[in-house]
Scaffold this active site. Structure first.
Site, PDB file in Angstrom:
ATOM      1  N   ASP A   7      -1.921 -18.506   0.071  1.00 29.02           N
ATOM      2  CA  ASP A   7      -2.866 -19.109  -0.686  1.00 29.02           C
ATOM      3  C   ASP A   7      -3.525 -20.256   0.288  1.00 29.02           C
ATOM      4  O   ASP A   7      -4.707 -20.550   0.060  1.00 29.02           O
ATOM      5  CB  ASP A   7      -2.317 -19.549  -1.864  1.00 29.02           C
TER       6      ASP A   7
ATOM      7  N   TYR B 178       0.840  -1.001   0.005  1.00 26.96           N
ATOM      8  CA  TYR B 178       0.014  -0.085  -0.020  1.00 26.96           C
ATOM      9  C   TYR B 178       0.862   1.231   0.130  1.00 26.96           C
ATOM     10  O   TYR B 178       0.350   2.321  -0.442  1.00 26.96           O
ATOM     11  CB  TYR B 178      -1.040  -0.104   1.296  1.00 26.96           C
TER      12      TYR B 178
ATOM     13  N   ASP C  80     -11.696  -9.872   4.287  1.00 28.83           N
ATOM     14  CA  ASP C  80     -13.024  -9.655   3.732  1.00 28.83           C
ATOM     15  C   ASP C  80     -13.413 -11.109   3.475  1.00 28.83           C
ATOM     16  O   ASP C  80     -14.604 -11.607   3.737  1.00 28.83           O
ATOM     17  CB  ASP C  80     -12.662  -9.032   2.399  1.00 28.83           C
TER      18      ASP C  80
ATOM     19  N   ASP D 199      -6.025  -7.456   4.144  1.00 31.27           N
ATOM     20  CA  ASP D 199      -6.975  -6.670   3.436  1.00 31.27           C
ATOM     21  C   ASP D 199      -8.013  -7.572   2.853  1.00 31.27           C
ATOM     22  O   ASP D 199      -9.070  -7.880   3.047  1.00 31.27           O
ATOM     23  CB  ASP D 199      -6.672  -5.747   2.309  1.00 31.27           C
TER      24      ASP D 199
ATOM     25  N   LYS E 116       3.873 -15.101   2.072  1.00 32.30           N
ATOM     26  CA  LYS E 116       4.285 -15.828   0.813  1.00 32.30           C
ATOM     27  C   LYS E 116       5.910 -15.827   0.655  1.00 32.30           C
ATOM     28  O   LYS E 116       6.433 -15.633  -0.221  1.00 32.30           O
ATOM     29  CB  LYS E 116       3.830 -15.129  -0.166  1.00 32.30           C
TER      30      LYS E 116
HETATM   31  C1  IPM Z   1     -10.249  -1.937   3.960  1.00 32.25           C
HETATM   32  C2  IPM Z   1     -10.509  -0.963   2.889  1.00 32.25           C
HETATM   33  C3  IPM Z   1      -9.482  -0.282   2.395  1.00 32.25           C
HETATM   34  C4  IPM Z   1      -8.202  -0.923   2.420  1.00 32.25           C
HETATM   35  C5  IPM Z   1      -9.674   0.606   1.174  1.00 32.25           C
HETATM   36  C6  IPM Z   1     -11.379   1.345   1.289  1.00 32.25           C
HETATM   37  C7  IPM Z   1      -8.496   1.732   0.937  1.00 32.25           C
HETATM   38  O1  IPM Z   1     -10.576  -2.156   1.859  1.00 32.25           O
HETATM   39  O2  IPM Z   1     -10.032  -1.125   5.038  1.00 32.25           O
HETATM   40  O3  IPM Z   1     -10.093  -2.896   4.154  1.00 32.25           O
HETATM   41  O4  IPM Z   1      -7.925  -1.465   1.413  1.00 32.25           O
HETATM   42  O5  IPM Z   1      -7.316  -0.978   3.325  1.00 32.25           O
HETATM   43 MG    MG Z   2     -10.418  -4.053   2.822  1.00 35.80          MG
END
Ligand code: IPM
Ligand code: MG
Length: 366
Positions: free
Chosen positions: A224, A141, A252, A248, A191
């Protein structure tokens, strides 16, 4: 006690869910006799609209002066032009970096009442309780990146993952300390079979675990393979530590264990200064302004705010119990029910949390 909280509602459903959490915090403050003050600032797309940039100095200064920050969400189709000079997400990345919030805590806990809301089988997810520590101010990032046009007219773009020893050490230590208060197991995800930067993570983590945390169980899992194990054996994980990008993606994915992204809070912490609390979900522009967003993730984020930034453990627990109670009582927002099943909106859900809070507090103080 006295506390000053900066609210950053942001875009999409951000303002709706932030309002809910604000109501809960005001209610908790008055019930427990605390003096909490609030101040609202812009971040993300709304800040681009008003000031041309996603994060202004005055927002950053206000945040620095607060005990804690509660953020809704940023982003939306309005600001999605890939050729735009700036994006709402840049504001979120900048505030994390400016405030040194290198540790992103993302608890993944399944709620007994919502087991059937998950697309995964009950016997696999029941009892899942994972705490992710995602590194938040380094890696892909924030490494060198760019895009150049080559002589042949082609474009060449790059983003680089960079970590230093101390960046790895501080997040690993924080995660390992948390594991010590839980089920005493730390999983590090990398990784290392391919990436040099992961091999640094692996060496540094192994040393810290051996020298300082030999009382903990420690395992490494390739990213992975982690994507697979999260779905096949989620109960076997306690604390998981990983880099920014992997965290990240994996969080999710993990959000599907509890059934909805709408249930998951997160806390971003540094070594000192205010913490930043937000739901994991984004700005959900498709449902913004319709009053149907699930406020529970942000309400749970306000519980984390009480716990981690204000030292109010009892207040945090009461908020969490209230959320469990409304679920047990059968209240659901649209994201938590099958299509066509009855659901309630953001405000009604918040009202239910407040009335649960009243009942729980009056019984514990009776
Ligand atoms: C998160 C989001 C953010 C990230 C985005 C909105 C920049 O996906 O907080 O997980 O990638 O960190
Ligand atoms: Mg995210």
């Amino acid at each position: 006690m006295k506390a000053h909280v900066v609210l950053l509602p942001g875009d999409g459903i951000g303002p709706e869910v932030t309002r809910s959490a604000h109501r809960v915090l005001l209610d908790v403050a008055s019930r427990f006799g605390h003096h909490m003050t609030f101040e609202e600032h812009d971040i993300g797309g709304i800040s681009i609209d008003r000031y041309g940039i996603p994060l202004t100095d005055s927002t950053v200064e206000a945040c620095r002066g607060a005990h804690a920050i509660l953020l809704g969400a940023v982003g939306g189709p309005k600001w999605d032009d890939p050729n735009a000079k700036t994006r709402p997400e840049a504001g979120l990345l900048a505030i994390r970096k400016e405030l040194g919030l290198f540790a992103n805590l993302r608890p993944i806990v399944t709620f007994p009442e919502l087991l059937d809301a998950s697309p995964l089988k009950r016997h696999i997810i029941e009892g899942t309780d994972i705490l992710f520590y995602r590194e938040l101010t380094g890696g892909l990032y924030f490494g060198p990146s760019g895009c150049e046009t080559l002589e042949n007219g082609e474009q060449r773009a790059y983003s680089t993952a960079v970590y230093t020893t101390s960046e790895v050490e501080r997040i690993v230590r924080m995660a390992a300390l948390a594991a010590r208060t839980r089920r005493r197991k730390l999983t590090m995800v990398d990784k290392a079979n391919v990436l040099e930067v992961s091999r640094l993570w692996r060496r540094v983590t192994a040393r810290i675990m051996q020298d300082e945390f030999s009382d903990l169980e420690y395992e490494v899992v390739l990213v992975d393979s982690m994507a697979m194990h999260l779905l096949s054996r989620p109960k076997s994980f306690d604390v998981v530590v990983t880099s920014n990008m992997f965290g990240d993606i994996l969080t999710d994915e993990a959000s599907m264990l509890p059934g909805s992204l709408g249930m998951l809070p997160s806390a971003s912490l540094g070594n000192s200064g205010p913490g930043l609390y937000e739901p994991i979900h984004g700005s959900a522009p498709d449902i913004a302004g319709r009053g149907i967003a699930n406020p529970l993730a942000t309400i749970l984020a306000s519980a984390m705010l009480c716990r981690h930034s204000l030292g109010l453990e009892q207040e945090a627990a009461v908020i969490e119990q209230s959320v469990r109670k409304v679920l047990a009582d059968g209240f659901r927002t649209a994201d938590l029910v099958a299509r066509g099943q009855p659901s309630i909106g953001t405000e009604a859900m918040t009202d239910q949390v407040l009335s649960a809070l009243e009942q729980i507090q009056s019984t514990t103080h009776a």
